[in-house]
Design a protein around this motif. Structure first.
Motif, PDB file in Angstrom:
ATOM      1  N   THR A   5      -3.458  -3.085   4.412  1.00 21.56           N
ATOM      2  CA  THR A   5      -4.604  -2.185   4.594  1.00 21.56           C
ATOM      3  C   THR A   5      -4.506  -1.447   5.929  1.00 21.56           C
ATOM      4  O   THR A   5      -4.718  -0.232   6.001  1.00 21.56           O
ATOM      5  CB  THR A   5      -5.925  -2.982   4.515  1.00 21.56           C
ATOM      6  OG1 THR A   5      -6.025  -3.569   3.216  1.00 21.56           O
ATOM      7  CG2 THR A   5      -7.125  -2.089   4.769  1.00 21.56           C
ATOM      8  N   SER A   6      -4.164  -2.182   6.959  1.00 24.32           N
ATOM      9  CA  SER A   6      -4.043  -1.587   8.294  1.00 24.32           C
ATOM     10  C   SER A   6      -2.928  -0.541   8.339  1.00 24.32           C
ATOM     11  O   SER A   6      -3.108   0.554   8.887  1.00 24.32           O
ATOM     12  CB  SER A   6      -3.781  -2.692   9.316  1.00 24.32           C
ATOM     13  OG  SER A   6      -3.597  -2.149  10.585  1.00 24.32           O
ATOM     14  N   ARG A   7      -1.768  -0.866   7.783  1.00 22.09           N
ATOM     15  CA  ARG A   7      -0.649   0.084   7.795  1.00 22.09           C
ATOM     16  C   ARG A   7      -0.956   1.313   6.951  1.00 22.09           C
ATOM     17  O   ARG A   7      -0.552   2.425   7.292  1.00 22.09           O
ATOM     18  CB  ARG A   7       0.631  -0.577   7.280  1.00 22.09           C
ATOM     19  CG  ARG A   7       1.184  -1.740   8.117  1.00 22.09           C
ATOM     20  CD  ARG A   7       1.530  -1.407   9.559  1.00 22.09           C
ATOM     21  NE  ARG A   7       0.421  -1.572  10.459  1.00 22.09           N
ATOM     22  CZ  ARG A   7       0.011  -2.742  10.985  1.00 22.09           C
ATOM     23  NH1 ARG A   7       0.606  -3.860  10.681  1.00 22.09           N
ATOM     24  NH2 ARG A   7      -1.009  -2.775  11.826  1.00 22.09           N
ATOM     25  N   LYS A   8      -1.675   1.151   5.826  1.00 19.58           N
ATOM     26  CA  LYS A   8      -2.043   2.303   5.007  1.00 19.58           C
ATOM     27  C   LYS A   8      -2.999   3.218   5.762  1.00 19.58           C
ATOM     28  O   LYS A   8      -2.874   4.448   5.695  1.00 19.58           O
ATOM     29  CB  LYS A   8      -2.671   1.831   3.699  1.00 19.58           C
ATOM     30  CG  LYS A   8      -1.663   1.268   2.705  1.00 19.58           C
ATOM     31  CD  LYS A   8      -2.306   0.626   1.500  1.00 19.58           C
ATOM     32  CE  LYS A   8      -3.062   1.604   0.649  1.00 19.58           C
ATOM     33  NZ  LYS A   8      -3.615   0.988  -0.582  1.00 19.58           N
ATOM     34  N   SER A   9      -3.926   2.641   6.503  1.00 21.04           N
ATOM     35  CA  SER A   9      -4.847   3.449   7.309  1.00 21.04           C
ATOM     36  C   SER A   9      -4.086   4.221   8.374  1.00 21.04           C
ATOM     37  O   SER A   9      -4.349   5.412   8.608  1.00 21.04           O
ATOM     38  CB  SER A   9      -5.893   2.553   7.970  1.00 21.04           C
ATOM     39  OG  SER A   9      -6.727   1.971   7.007  1.00 21.04           O
ATOM     40  N   GLU A  10      -3.153   3.552   9.011  1.00 22.23           N
ATOM     41  CA  GLU A  10      -2.328   4.220  10.025  1.00 22.23           C
ATOM     42  C   GLU A  10      -1.499   5.339   9.384  1.00 22.23           C
ATOM     43  O   GLU A  10      -1.369   6.426   9.960  1.00 22.23           O
ATOM     44  CB  GLU A  10      -1.410   3.214  10.719  1.00 22.23           C
ATOM     45  CG  GLU A  10      -0.531   3.808  11.789  1.00 22.23           C
ATOM     46  CD  GLU A  10      -1.282   4.440  12.946  1.00 22.23           C
ATOM     47  OE1 GLU A  10      -0.699   5.315  13.620  1.00 22.23           O
ATOM     48  OE2 GLU A  10      -2.446   4.075  13.199  1.00 22.23           O
ATOM     49  N   ALA A  11      -0.984   5.094   8.210  1.00 25.85           N
ATOM     50  CA  ALA A  11      -0.205   6.116   7.505  1.00 25.85           C
ATOM     51  C   ALA A  11      -1.054   7.355   7.256  1.00 25.85           C
ATOM     52  O   ALA A  11      -0.608   8.485   7.495  1.00 25.85           O
ATOM     53  CB  ALA A  11       0.335   5.558   6.186  1.00 25.85           C
ATOM     54  N   LYS A  12      -2.291   7.143   6.788  1.00 24.62           N
ATOM     55  CA  LYS A  12      -3.186   8.277   6.544  1.00 24.62           C
ATOM     56  C   LYS A  12      -3.400   9.078   7.821  1.00 24.62           C
ATOM     57  O   LYS A  12      -3.359  10.313   7.805  1.00 24.62           O
ATOM     58  CB  LYS A  12      -4.532   7.791   6.007  1.00 24.62           C
ATOM     59  CG  LYS A  12      -4.490   7.321   4.574  1.00 24.62           C
ATOM     60  CD  LYS A  12      -5.858   6.825   4.127  1.00 24.62           C
ATOM     61  CE  LYS A  12      -5.787   6.135   2.785  1.00 24.62           C
ATOM     62  NZ  LYS A  12      -7.078   5.555   2.389  1.00 24.62           N
ATOM     63  N   ARG A  13      -3.621   8.370   8.942  1.00 22.31           N
ATOM     64  CA  ARG A  13      -3.829   9.061  10.228  1.00 22.31           C
ATOM     65  C   ARG A  13      -2.604   9.860  10.653  1.00 22.31           C
ATOM     66  O   ARG A  13      -2.720  10.894  11.300  1.00 22.31           O
ATOM     67  CB  ARG A  13      -4.194   8.059  11.323  1.00 22.31           C
ATOM     68  CG  ARG A  13      -5.619   7.549  11.249  1.00 22.31           C
ATOM     69  CD  ARG A  13      -6.037   6.806  12.512  1.00 22.31           C
ATOM     70  NE  ARG A  13      -5.333   5.544  12.689  1.00 22.31           N
ATOM     71  CZ  ARG A  13      -5.639   4.399  12.075  1.00 22.31           C
ATOM     72  NH1 ARG A  13      -6.645   4.366  11.218  1.00 22.31           N
ATOM     73  NH2 ARG A  13      -4.958   3.300  12.302  1.00 22.31           N
ATOM     74  N   GLN A  14      -1.418   9.357  10.279  1.00 24.26           N
ATOM     75  CA  GLN A  14      -0.172  10.010  10.684  1.00 24.26           C
ATOM     76  C   GLN A  14       0.315  11.056   9.677  1.00 24.26           C
ATOM     77  O   GLN A  14       1.338  11.695   9.897  1.00 24.26           O
ATOM     78  CB  GLN A  14       0.928   8.947  10.873  1.00 24.26           C
ATOM     79  CG  GLN A  14       0.657   7.947  11.962  1.00 24.26           C
ATOM     80  CD  GLN A  14       0.935   8.504  13.343  1.00 24.26           C
ATOM     81  OE1 GLN A  14       1.657   9.493  13.499  1.00 24.26           O
ATOM     82  NE2 GLN A  14       0.363   7.884  14.348  1.00 24.26           N
ATOM     83  N   GLY A  15      -0.403  11.186   8.546  1.00 23.40           N
ATOM     84  CA  GLY A  15       0.011  12.156   7.536  1.00 23.40           C
ATOM     85  C   GLY A  15       1.167  11.666   6.668  1.00 23.40           C
ATOM     86  O   GLY A  15       1.932  12.466   6.133  1.00 23.40           O
ATOM     87  N   VAL A  16       1.280  10.341   6.543  1.00 24.31           N
ATOM     88  CA  VAL A  16       2.328   9.728   5.718  1.00 24.31           C
ATOM     89  C   VAL A  16       1.671   9.141   4.473  1.00 24.31           C
ATOM     90  O   VAL A  16       0.548   8.634   4.542  1.00 24.31           O
ATOM     91  CB  VAL A  16       3.068   8.624   6.515  1.00 24.31           C
ATOM     92  CG1 VAL A  16       4.092   7.910   5.658  1.00 24.31           C
ATOM     93  CG2 VAL A  16       3.713   9.209   7.772  1.00 24.31           C
ATOM     94  N   SER A  17       2.366   9.181   3.371  1.00 23.33           N
ATOM     95  CA  SER A  17       1.828   8.672   2.121  1.00 23.33           C
ATOM     96  C   SER A  17       1.492   7.177   2.242  1.00 23.33           C
ATOM     97  O   SER A  17       2.384   6.363   2.480  1.00 23.33           O
ATOM     98  CB  SER A  17       2.842   8.863   0.994  1.00 23.33           C
ATOM     99  OG  SER A  17       2.469   8.100  -0.139  1.00 23.33           O
ATOM    100  N   PRO A  18       0.209   6.815   2.055  1.00 21.90           N
ATOM    101  CA  PRO A  18      -0.162   5.401   2.075  1.00 21.90           C
ATOM    102  C   PRO A  18       0.523   4.602   0.963  1.00 21.90           C
ATOM    103  O   PRO A  18       0.831   3.421   1.141  1.00 21.90           O
ATOM    104  CB  PRO A  18      -1.678   5.415   1.869  1.00 21.90           C
ATOM    105  CG  PRO A  18      -2.116   6.790   2.210  1.00 21.90           C
ATOM    106  CD  PRO A  18      -0.958   7.689   1.915  1.00 21.90           C
ATOM    107  N   VAL A  19       0.791   5.246  -0.159  1.00 18.67           N
ATOM    108  CA  VAL A  19       1.484   4.576  -1.269  1.00 18.67           C
ATOM    109  C   VAL A  19       2.905   4.205  -0.837  1.00 18.67           C
ATOM    110  O   VAL A  19       3.378   3.092  -1.091  1.00 18.67           O
ATOM    111  CB  VAL A  19       1.497   5.467  -2.531  1.00 18.67           C
ATOM    112  CG1 VAL A  19       2.361   4.859  -3.625  1.00 18.67           C
ATOM    113  CG2 VAL A  19       0.084   5.715  -3.021  1.00 18.67           C
ATOM    114  N   LEU A  20       3.570   5.130  -0.168  1.00 16.98           N
ATOM    115  CA  LEU A  20       4.921   4.862   0.344  1.00 16.98           C
ATOM    116  C   LEU A  20       4.894   3.696   1.320  1.00 16.98           C
ATOM    117  O   LEU A  20       5.705   2.771   1.227  1.00 16.98           O
ATOM    118  CB  LEU A  20       5.491   6.106   1.025  1.00 16.98           C
ATOM    119  CG  LEU A  20       6.792   5.897   1.810  1.00 16.98           C
ATOM    120  CD1 LEU A  20       7.919   5.461   0.890  1.00 16.98           C
ATOM    121  CD2 LEU A  20       7.150   7.157   2.588  1.00 16.98           C
TER     122      LEU A  20
END
Length: 106
Positions: A58-73
């Motif tokens: 969950t934490s890494r997906k949130s960080e991904a969203k903030r960075q513009g990276v696919s949370p699914v990836l």
């Protein structure tokens, strides 16, 4: 084959550097998870803790969203990375407390 423009060469070289950094970071992570496995083995703690894994993802997906990276990836990558860590930890370390003398299997 036409020659690549200098800008494209530079971009490709930058990607190669980042790819090497990813491998280095994965190696560093593997060293740390090995230490975690050693600690958990000595203390009798479980190797796999579902709640901890869910929290990390969950934490890494949130960080991904903030960075513009696919949370699914990122979720796919984290699950694969963690699966590799569990495999290493579970095959190299005992999963029981060494002070326990008898175990009953039902």
């Amino acid at each position: 084959m036409p020659e690549l423009p200098n800008e494209l060469d530079g971009l490709s070289e930058s990607i190669e550097v980042i790819d090497k950094q990813i491998v280095e970071l994965l190696a560093q992570r593997a060293e740390l998870t090995t230490k975690v496995g050693e600690y958990k083995s000595k203390s009798g703690s479980p190797i796999y803790v579902a709640e901890a894994e869910a929290s990390i993802i969950t934490s890494r997906k949130s960080e991904a969203k903030r960075q513009g990276v696919s949370p699914v990836l990122i979720e796919d990558l984290m699950r694969r990375i963690m699966r590799e860590s569990y495999h290493t930890k579970s095959t190299e370390f005992l999963c029981t407390n060494p002070d326990i003398k008898k175990i009953v299997v039902v």
